[in-house]
Write an enzyme that holds these catalytic residues in place. Structure first.
Site, short mmCIF file in Angstrom:
data_model
loop_
_atom_site.label_atom_id
_atom_site.label_comp_id
_atom_site.label_asym_id
_atom_site.label_seq_id
_atom_site.Cartn_x
_atom_site.Cartn_y
_atom_site.Cartn_z
N ASP A 1 1.06 -1.29 -0.32
CA ASP A 1 -0.15 -0.31 -0.11
C ASP A 1 0.31 1.57 -0.14
O ASP A 1 0.84 2.63 -0.84
CB ASP A 1 -0.85 -0.28 1.25
CG ASP A 1 -0.72 -0.11 2.57
OD1 ASP A 1 0.85 -1.00 3.12
OD2 ASP A 1 -0.79 0.01 3.47
N THR B 1 2.48 -8.15 -0.85
CA THR B 1 2.30 -8.44 0.74
C THR B 1 2.40 -8.73 1.21
O THR B 1 1.32 -9.92 0.44
CB THR B 1 2.56 -6.65 1.38
OG1 THR B 1 1.80 -6.94 2.58
CG2 THR B 1 0.06 -6.62 0.49
N ASP C 1 0.99 -9.81 4.44
CA ASP C 1 0.16 -9.55 4.85
C ASP C 1 -1.19 -9.67 4.31
O ASP C 1 -2.21 -9.58 4.59
CB ASP C 1 0.01 -7.99 5.52
CG ASP C 1 1.17 -7.80 6.39
OD1 ASP C 1 2.15 -8.83 6.40
OD2 ASP C 1 1.65 -6.31 6.91
N ARG D 1 3.52 -26.27 27.95
CA ARG D 1 3.70 -25.08 27.97
C ARG D 1 2.40 -25.12 27.91
O ARG D 1 1.81 -25.79 25.94
CB ARG D 1 4.88 -25.19 27.68
CG ARG D 1 5.59 -24.94 28.60
CD ARG D 1 6.94 -25.13 28.18
NE ARG D 1 8.37 -24.56 29.04
CZ ARG D 1 9.32 -24.28 28.86
NH1 ARG D 1 9.78 -24.82 27.61
NH2 ARG D 1 10.24 -24.76 30.08
N MET E 1 2.67 -12.00 11.56
CA MET E 1 3.31 -10.59 11.09
C MET E 1 1.47 -10.36 10.62
O MET E 1 0.88 -11.24 10.90
CB MET E 1 3.96 -10.63 9.82
CG MET E 1 5.26 -10.04 10.27
SD MET E 1 6.70 -9.26 8.62
CE MET E 1 7.86 -9.15 9.59
N ARG F 1 -0.05 -6.76 9.56
CA ARG F 1 -0.97 -4.90 11.11
C ARG F 1 -1.97 -4.76 11.17
O ARG F 1 -2.51 -4.50 12.80
CB ARG F 1 0.21 -3.52 10.49
CG ARG F 1 1.39 -4.36 9.68
CD ARG F 1 1.90 -2.94 9.31
NE ARG F 1 2.01 -1.60 9.89
CZ ARG F 1 3.08 -1.51 10.94
NH1 ARG F 1 3.97 -2.20 10.52
NH2 ARG F 1 3.28 -0.12 11.14
N GLU G 1 0.30 -9.28 15.06
CA GLU G 1 1.48 -8.14 15.67
C GLU G 1 -0.01 -6.90 16.04
O GLU G 1 0.05 -6.12 16.92
CB GLU G 1 2.48 -8.24 15.02
CG GLU G 1 1.99 -7.37 13.05
CD GLU G 1 3.14 -7.31 12.74
OE1 GLU G 1 4.15 -6.81 13.19
OE2 GLU G 1 2.94 -6.84 11.37
#
Ligand code: F6P
Length: 361
Positions: free
Chosen positions: A116, A138, A140, A175, A182, A184, A235
């Site tokens: 972008d 990207t 993303d 655990r 990633m 955003r 993230e």
């Protein structure tokens, strides 16, 4: 005979070299010349940063990660930071200079490969009159104007493989493993890898989460004799009523804030509410590296050749886009208008819920 200049901007993504390979080959068939501008627009500022790309330069690059011409996410020519001798940083607009050099060097078109941010820069150059064609990149996968961006499929495979590996260690130690991936503003990598990698909870930027719901999921696991858990968090995910967690901004000229830290935050909260041993890890740039998957190579080559066909027909100020099963193009203005978010009513989200994955809501 045409003379084309290509640039790769923003964060690298697997498939950039496959686009360059395809552009060089498609141009060669037409008898056109191709140049690469190193590190975004550097090649249009300084001739030393401009490289002629022939078939021999791209011979087998389609299978490699990264970009042979380099990239940057700090080089917006419309808002370039300039540090004077006194150490003061001023923001200057060097776009006119770049456009002048583009004309002086006799280029007919600029093929801008980016996400972008880079496509917005390309749109502004197109507005100034530069013949530009965009190619969407990207990991993303957050550009709304195309069904897919290249790089995403490889990033998802890397994240899924990591989750597979974390299962055995999580299980051996009983655990909770929290994995920050990633993404955003969109949780595509988290959602796809989380479902495919057997996560117990997936936290997306699209669904501000309630940490209590994640705790309940983990405690519920215990009732079914599952004493470990895998939590995937994008993230850009936020706790309900909270803010995105960022890192200190130290890089001059970087247009985006650096995200990171939500995984550790989630791990700490889960340790407190469950009393279990918890570890967090950030997959980070591992997701941007490596050889592109078959899907990404093919998509990248389809984008590259479609971009050359747009140049041939004189359709500038557009970005190539995937409209499955074929290729289309959209104006750069439309290309940067909106982000592609995870559709919360989509069958992928329903799949996650139906197999018992907690989405934090
Ligand atoms: O946009 C792609 C992306 O990978 C984001 O998910 C991430 O926040 C950012 O790039 C990291 O960029 P950098 O290379 O500056 O660390």
């Amino acid at each position: 005979m045409k003379k084309i200049v290509i640039s790769t901007g923003g964060g690298d993504a697997p498939g950039l070299n496959a686009v360059i390979y395809a552009v060089v080959h498609a141009c060669h068939r037409r008898g056109w010349e191709v140049y690469g501008s190193r590190s975004g627009y550097k090649g249009l500022l300084d001739m030393d940063e401009l490289v002629r790309l022939g078939l021999e330069d791209v011979e087998d690059i389609y299978s490699t990660g990264g970009t042979i011409i380099g990239s940057t996410n700090k080089g917006n020519p419309f808002e370039m930071p300039f540090e004077n001798l006194a150490g003061e940083v001023k923001i200057v607009d060097i776009s006119d200079k770049i456009f002048r050099n583009f004309n002086r060097m006799g280029f007919d078109c600029h093929i801008a490969i980016g996400g972008d941010g880079s496509l917005e820069i390309a749109r502004r150059f197109a507005e100034k009159g530069m013949p530009v064609v965009g190619v969407p990149k990207t990991i993303d996968n957050d550009l709304d104007a195309t069904d897919r961006t290249f790089g995403f499929d490889t990033a998802v495979s890397t994240a899924t493989e990591a989750l597979d590996k974390l299962h055995s260690t999580a299980k051996s130690h009983d655990r909770i493993m929290v994995v920050e991936v990633m993404g955003r503003e969109s949780g595509w990598i988290a959602l796809y890898s989380g479902i495919s990698g057997g996560a117990d909870a997936i936290l997306l930027p699209e669904i501000p989460f309630d940490i209590q719901k994640v705790c309940e999921k983990i405690m519920d696991n215990e009732l079914h004799e599952k004493d470990y858990a895998i939590i995937v968090v994008a993230e850009g995910a936020t706790v309900r009523g909270g803010e995105v967690i960022t890192k200190e901004q130290t890089e001059i000229g970087r247009s985006e804030v650096l995200l990171g830290g939500i995984g550790e935050w989630v791990a700490t909260e889960l340790r407190e509410c469950t009393g279990k041993d918890t570890r967090s890890l950030v997959l980070g740039h591992l997701q941007r590296g490596g050889s592109p998957t078959t899907f990404d190579r093919l998509l990248a080559m389809r984008f590259g050749t479609a971009a050359v066909r747009l140049v041939e027909e004189g359709t500038f100020g557009h970005m190539v886009a995937l409209a499955s099963p074929g290729m289309t193009s959209v104006s750069l203005a439309d290309a940067v208008k909106s982000r592609k978010k995870v559709d919360l009513t989509s069958d992928k989200v329903l799949t996650a819920r139906d197999i018992g994955i907690c989405l934090g809501d």
